[in-house]
Motif scaffolding. Structure first.
Motif, PDB file in Angstrom:
ATOM      1  N   UNK A  40       0.808  -1.207   0.000  1.00 22.88           N
ATOM      2  CA  UNK A  40       0.000   0.000   0.000  1.00 22.88           C
ATOM      3  C   UNK A  40       0.840   1.254   0.000  1.00 22.88           C
ATOM      4  N   UNK A  41       0.163   2.393   0.050  1.00 25.63           N
ATOM      5  CA  UNK A  41       0.874   3.672   0.056  1.00 25.63           C
ATOM      6  C   UNK A  41       1.777   3.838   1.272  1.00 25.63           C
ATOM      7  N   UNK A  42       1.446   3.114   2.335  1.00 27.20           N
ATOM      8  CA  UNK A  42       2.258   3.205   3.553  1.00 27.20           C
ATOM      9  C   UNK A  42       3.440   2.257   3.536  1.00 27.20           C
ATOM     10  N   UNK A  88      -7.454  -7.015   3.580  1.00 29.11           N
ATOM     11  CA  UNK A  88      -6.880  -5.924   4.354  1.00 29.11           C
ATOM     12  C   UNK A  88      -5.998  -6.374   5.502  1.00 29.11           C
ATOM     13  N   UNK A  89      -5.729  -7.686   5.590  1.00 27.73           N
ATOM     14  CA  UNK A  89      -4.870  -8.206   6.654  1.00 27.73           C
ATOM     15  C   UNK A  89      -3.404  -7.901   6.359  1.00 27.73           C
ATOM     16  N   UNK A  90      -2.704  -7.385   7.332  1.00 30.84           N
ATOM     17  CA  UNK A  90      -1.291  -7.038   7.175  1.00 30.84           C
ATOM     18  C   UNK A  90      -0.427  -8.297   7.146  1.00 30.84           C
ATOM     19  N   UNK A  91       0.577  -8.288   6.290  1.00 25.49           N
ATOM     20  CA  UNK A  91       1.542  -9.390   6.235  1.00 25.49           C
ATOM     21  C   UNK A  91       2.503  -9.232   7.410  1.00 25.49           C
ATOM     22  N   UNK A  92       2.157  -9.906   8.512  1.00 29.58           N
ATOM     23  CA  UNK A  92       2.905  -9.788   9.760  1.00 29.58           C
ATOM     24  C   UNK A  92       3.493 -11.128  10.151  1.00 29.58           C
ATOM     25  N   UNK A  93       4.770 -11.137  10.539  1.00 30.07           N
ATOM     26  CA  UNK A  93       5.448 -12.346  10.992  1.00 30.07           C
ATOM     27  C   UNK A  93       6.195 -12.039  12.283  1.00 30.07           C
ATOM     28  N   UNK A  94       6.130 -12.959  13.247  1.00 30.35           N
ATOM     29  CA  UNK A  94       6.947 -12.768  14.450  1.00 30.35           C
ATOM     30  C   UNK A  94       8.155 -13.704  14.389  1.00 30.35           C
ATOM     31  N   UNK A  95       9.311 -13.140  14.639  1.00 28.08           N
ATOM     32  CA  UNK A  95      10.575 -13.872  14.609  1.00 28.08           C
ATOM     33  C   UNK A  95      11.058 -14.011  16.042  1.00 28.08           C
ATOM     34  N   UNK A  96      11.016 -15.237  16.578  1.00 31.91           N
ATOM     35  CA  UNK A  96      11.424 -15.506  17.949  1.00 31.91           C
ATOM     36  C   UNK A  96      12.944 -15.667  18.009  1.00 31.91           C
ATOM     37  N   UNK A  97      13.573 -14.966  18.946  1.00 29.08           N
ATOM     38  CA  UNK A  97      15.040 -14.950  19.001  1.00 29.08           C
ATOM     39  C   UNK A  97      15.489 -14.926  20.457  1.00 29.08           C
ATOM     40  N   UNK A  98      16.589 -15.622  20.726  1.00 25.95           N
ATOM     41  CA  UNK A  98      17.137 -15.723  22.073  1.00 25.95           C
ATOM     42  C   UNK A  98      17.955 -14.476  22.399  1.00 25.95           C
ATOM     43  N   UNK A  99      17.560 -13.765  23.437  1.00 24.07           N
ATOM     44  CA  UNK A  99      18.248 -12.515  23.782  1.00 24.07           C
ATOM     45  C   UNK A  99      19.675 -12.745  24.265  1.00 24.07           C
ATOM     46  N   UNK A 100      20.012 -13.987  24.647  1.00 23.16           N
ATOM     47  CA  UNK A 100      21.371 -14.273  25.117  1.00 23.16           C
ATOM     48  C   UNK A 100      22.337 -14.549  23.980  1.00 23.16           C
ATOM     49  N   UNK A 149      11.585  -5.971   6.207  1.00 21.88           N
ATOM     50  CA  UNK A 149      10.664  -4.853   6.414  1.00 21.88           C
ATOM     51  C   UNK A 149      10.653  -3.919   5.207  1.00 21.88           C
ATOM     52  N   UNK A 150      11.785  -3.788   4.536  1.00 25.64           N
ATOM     53  CA  UNK A 150      11.826  -2.958   3.331  1.00 25.64           C
ATOM     54  C   UNK A 150      11.010  -3.556   2.194  1.00 25.64           C
ATOM     55  N   UNK A 151      10.737  -4.855   2.283  1.00 28.63           N
ATOM     56  CA  UNK A 151       9.881  -5.497   1.281  1.00 28.63           C
ATOM     57  C   UNK A 151       8.404  -5.295   1.595  1.00 28.63           C
ATOM     58  N   UNK A 152       8.118  -4.649   2.708  1.00 29.32           N
ATOM     59  CA  UNK A 152       6.728  -4.427   3.098  1.00 29.32           C
ATOM     60  C   UNK A 152       6.206  -5.469   4.068  1.00 29.32           C
ATOM     61  N   UNK A 153       7.080  -6.345   4.574  1.00 33.86           N
ATOM     62  CA  UNK A 153       6.683  -7.384   5.521  1.00 33.86           C
ATOM     63  C   UNK A 153       6.870  -6.841   6.940  1.00 33.86           C
ATOM     64  N   UNK A 154       5.805  -6.898   7.720  1.00 33.98           N
ATOM     65  CA  UNK A 154       5.883  -6.418   9.097  1.00 33.98           C
ATOM     66  C   UNK A 154       6.439  -7.531   9.978  1.00 33.98           C
ATOM     67  N   UNK A 155       7.774  -7.557  10.123  1.00 35.49           N
ATOM     68  CA  UNK A 155       8.426  -8.583  10.926  1.00 35.49           C
ATOM     69  C   UNK A 155       8.679  -8.030  12.325  1.00 35.49           C
ATOM     70  N   UNK A 156       8.155  -8.724  13.326  1.00 31.19           N
ATOM     71  CA  UNK A 156       8.436  -8.366  14.717  1.00 31.19           C
ATOM     72  C   UNK A 156       9.600  -9.226  15.202  1.00 31.19           C
ATOM     73  N   UNK A 157      10.698  -8.591  15.528  1.00 30.75           N
ATOM     74  CA  UNK A 157      11.882  -9.299  16.005  1.00 30.75           C
ATOM     75  C   UNK A 157      11.773  -9.402  17.516  1.00 30.75           C
ATOM     76  N   UNK A 158      11.320 -10.555  18.019  1.00 34.62           N
ATOM     77  CA  UNK A 158      11.038 -10.735  19.431  1.00 34.62           C
ATOM     78  C   UNK A 158      12.234 -11.362  20.136  1.00 34.62           C
TER      79      UNK A 158
END
Length: 617
Positions: free
Chosen positions: A429-431, A439-451, A468-477
């Motif tokens: 989209x424009x954003x 209208x569902x956002x392409x969202x993925x959560x990426x689970x990662x070990x903080x240690x 994210x530059x491809x428009x994928x809303x990746x949450x780096x957890x």
């Protein structure tokens, strides 16, 4: 009928047609004869003494690795042995051959050519560290304990293949195998179950599936000396170890104590190594390996930095896709996400060009699929008809994409990724955010070990930025190690930095790792892969009558796993990177184990010199 002669096995009992041997391999060929004095790679005259200390990064809260909750270290299984011996914490022993097993708690193994059952004749002198004997009743108890209270994927698989176990007398136990299934891995599977004390479990009421710090007595060369779960775990060599004179153990278990120092992050761990708080470090950070070991103790020769050969295929590590995620069921989306990873730039810019990119689940072995299928592999795949996608017969095995090493965000690969996402119905989209027709956002959560270390964290942050530059809303957890372990077990992620196991031979573990039946819950199958073709190839490999048939099936399995695209393959190091205080010695390193906790030894004179110079605390 296999006639057991020479070094392959013991004498054949013609009246009941059983094979009796000091060891076991599926095809009957053993490298070590019954009267072997020691393994070829050890120093049988290695001195006993001293301490080897290593580090662990993260949080530990248990001494029971089989618990459904909590996190334990490999030190928690060091005390236990099995009928067919292994190295420390399940490593190979012997470490110079593959797929061969030799008696430890068992002095001999007996089975018919059909391998419908196996009898283990145990050593009557074997005993637990509390002085009680290790008996067939303990072996039966341990087998059943894993079925009743162990991980479900393991228990379900074993119940299907091993319907009955029978104690014939105090030192003889028989396992029966189900009709109509492959005999691959069954004897070694029952032969490598840890031996736990039935008496201890009965008296304490402890459960295998509960987190705890108390440990049952083991029969191995080490016992627990002290546990401070937030700081350190110390094991000490048992001076009364029953098996110290066995040929299996000559030149091994040379340290008086093994110490584990626990740290919250890798930076603190490395600084502690430099200060001499622990003495051996297996390095996994390329930046640190390339530039971090230029400190005074290295320059003075007090700390040794060394690359040692590694004959094992690299662990198939990568960014694993959770195939249960509705978004990731579409392979076009997985392909697009993968194109956000730039190995070439990452390796040159962050990892000093020290790594190779992994391609295969059997990297660098004769089982690795390359080019288009030919010969026995082609014949096998062709025989499976519609199970095999036509592209697998006509195109080379999948290899990772190649990106621009000069630019983190490769625009050419980005255009391919964006086209794939458009085709999959995720338009931008424009954003700058991608959504589907609902209208569902392409969202993925990426689970990662903080240690995790700073370098790998930076690599993954760059990957996420590209996605994210491809428009994928990746949450780096980034979550703490305890949460990370719990959520991995629950498969609470879309993406996770995880791994599978490489394979060099057929075995029932292939079904636990890649098979459909346990895919929904297996801890060993983080993608949840369920493929009829994979199932069939595993079945063919397990039922192969010759090594050639087995090789063709496993090569086809590698090709298929790569075609299924369950993970973004990352990098591998073809060598062991180690650094240690110059008070240790080792023999020539065998192919299948680095062995620093197994067959290295301590040099007292060098240790005294280090302490005199103030290099060690």
């Amino acid at each position: 009928m296999f006639v057991a002669t020479g070094i392959a096995a013991g004498p054949l009992h013609a009246q009941d047609e059983t094979i009796v041997s000091h060891g076991y391999s599926f095809y009957g060929d053993l490298s070590y004869p019954a009267d072997y004095p020691h393994f070829n790679y050890v120093n049988p005259d290695a001195p006993k003494g001293g301490e080897l200390a290593i580090s662990f990064v993260g949080a530990l809260d248990s001494m029971n690795p089989y618990a459904r909750q909590g996190r334990a270290h490999a030190f928690s299984v060091f005390m236990y042995e099995s009928l067919l011996g292994e190295g420390g914490a399940g490593t190979a022993a012997p470490a110079d051959v593959y797929g061969e097993y030799y008696g430890l708690l068992a002095e001999s193994v007996e089975y018919p050519p059909s391998k419908d059952w196996v009898i283990f004749h145990m050593r009557p002198e074997a005993q637990f560290s509390d002085g009680t004997p290790v008996t067939a009743h303990d072996i039966e108890f341990s087998h059943n304990l894993l079925l009743d209270q162990g991980f479900k994927s393991y228990a379900d698989s074993v119940r299907r293949s091993i319907p009955k176990v029978e104690v014939l007398d105090d030192h003889t136990i028989k396992f029966y195998f189900a009709d109509g299934i492959s005999r691959r891995s069954l004897i070694e599977q029952v032969g490598t179950v840890p031996a736990w004390s039935k008496k201890w479990y009965d008296e304490t009421g402890a459960r295998l599936d509960e987190s705890r710090l108390e440990t049952p007595p083991g029969s191995g060369p080490y016992v627990v000396d002290s546990v401070d779960i937030s700081r350190r775990i110390v094991l000490k060599r048992n001076p009364d170890y029953w098996g110290k004179d066995l040929p299996f153990n000559q030149g091994r278990h040379n340290f008086d104590s093994l110490r584990l120092e626990i740290f919250g992050d890798d930076t603190a761990a490395f600084e502690a190594f430099k200060a001499g708080e622990y003495t051996f470090r297996s390095e996994g950070d390329s930046k640190r390996w390339a530039s971090g070991y230029d400190f005074p103790k290295v320059r003075a020769g007090q700390v040794v930095q060394k690359e040692l050969p590694n004959g094992n295929p690299p662990t198939p590590t990568g960014i694993v896709f959770n195939l249960a995620s509705p978004i990731l069921k579409d392979q076009r989306v997985r392909e697009a996400v993968a194109l956000a990873y730039n190995f070439e730039w990452t390796n040159e810019s962050l990892q000093y060009g020290l790594y190779n990119q992994r391609t295969s689940f059997t990297e660098g072995t004769p089982l690795m699929a390359e080019s288009t299928p030919t010969g026995d592999e082609l014949a096998l795949l062709t025989s499976l008809g519609d199970l095999v996608p036509s592209v697998m017969l006509t195109e080379a095995a999948r290899i990772p994409h190649v990106s621009n090493p000069d630019r983190l965000f490769d625009r050419r690969q980005a255009r391919i990724a964006m086209r794939l996402l458009d085709e999959a119905g995720w338009t931008v989209g424009d954003d700058g955010v991608r959504r589907n027709a609902d209208g569902t956002t392409l969202t993925l959560n990426y689970l990662f070990n903080s240690a995790a270390g700073a370098t790998i964290t930076a690599v993954m942050e760059n990957f996420v930025s590209n996605a994210q530059k491809l428009g994928i809303a990746v949450r780096f957890e980034k979550v703490d190690p305890s949460q990370y372990t719990a959520r991995k077990r629950d498969r609470d992620y879309d993406l996770v930095h995880g791994s599978y196991s490489s394979f060099l031979a057929a075995g029932t573990g292939l079904s636990q790792r890649f098979g459909s039946e346990d895919a929904a819950f297996s801890l060993f199958n983080p993608a949840g892969l369920a493929s009829p073709l994979v199932d069939k190839l595993i079945d063919v490999a397990l039922n192969a009558d010759t090594r050639e048939e087995e090789t063709a099936a496993l090569m086809a399995l590698d090709r298929t796993l790569r075609h299924e695209f369950i993970m973004i393959p990352l990098w591998f190091n073809p060598s062991h990177w180690v650094a240690y205080y110059d008070q240790y010695a080792h023999p020539e390193i065998p192919p299948y184990s680095l062995g620093y906790l197994d067959f290295w030894w301590y040099d007292q004179d060098k240790a005294d010199a280090l302490r005199a110079a103030g290099a060690l605390r």
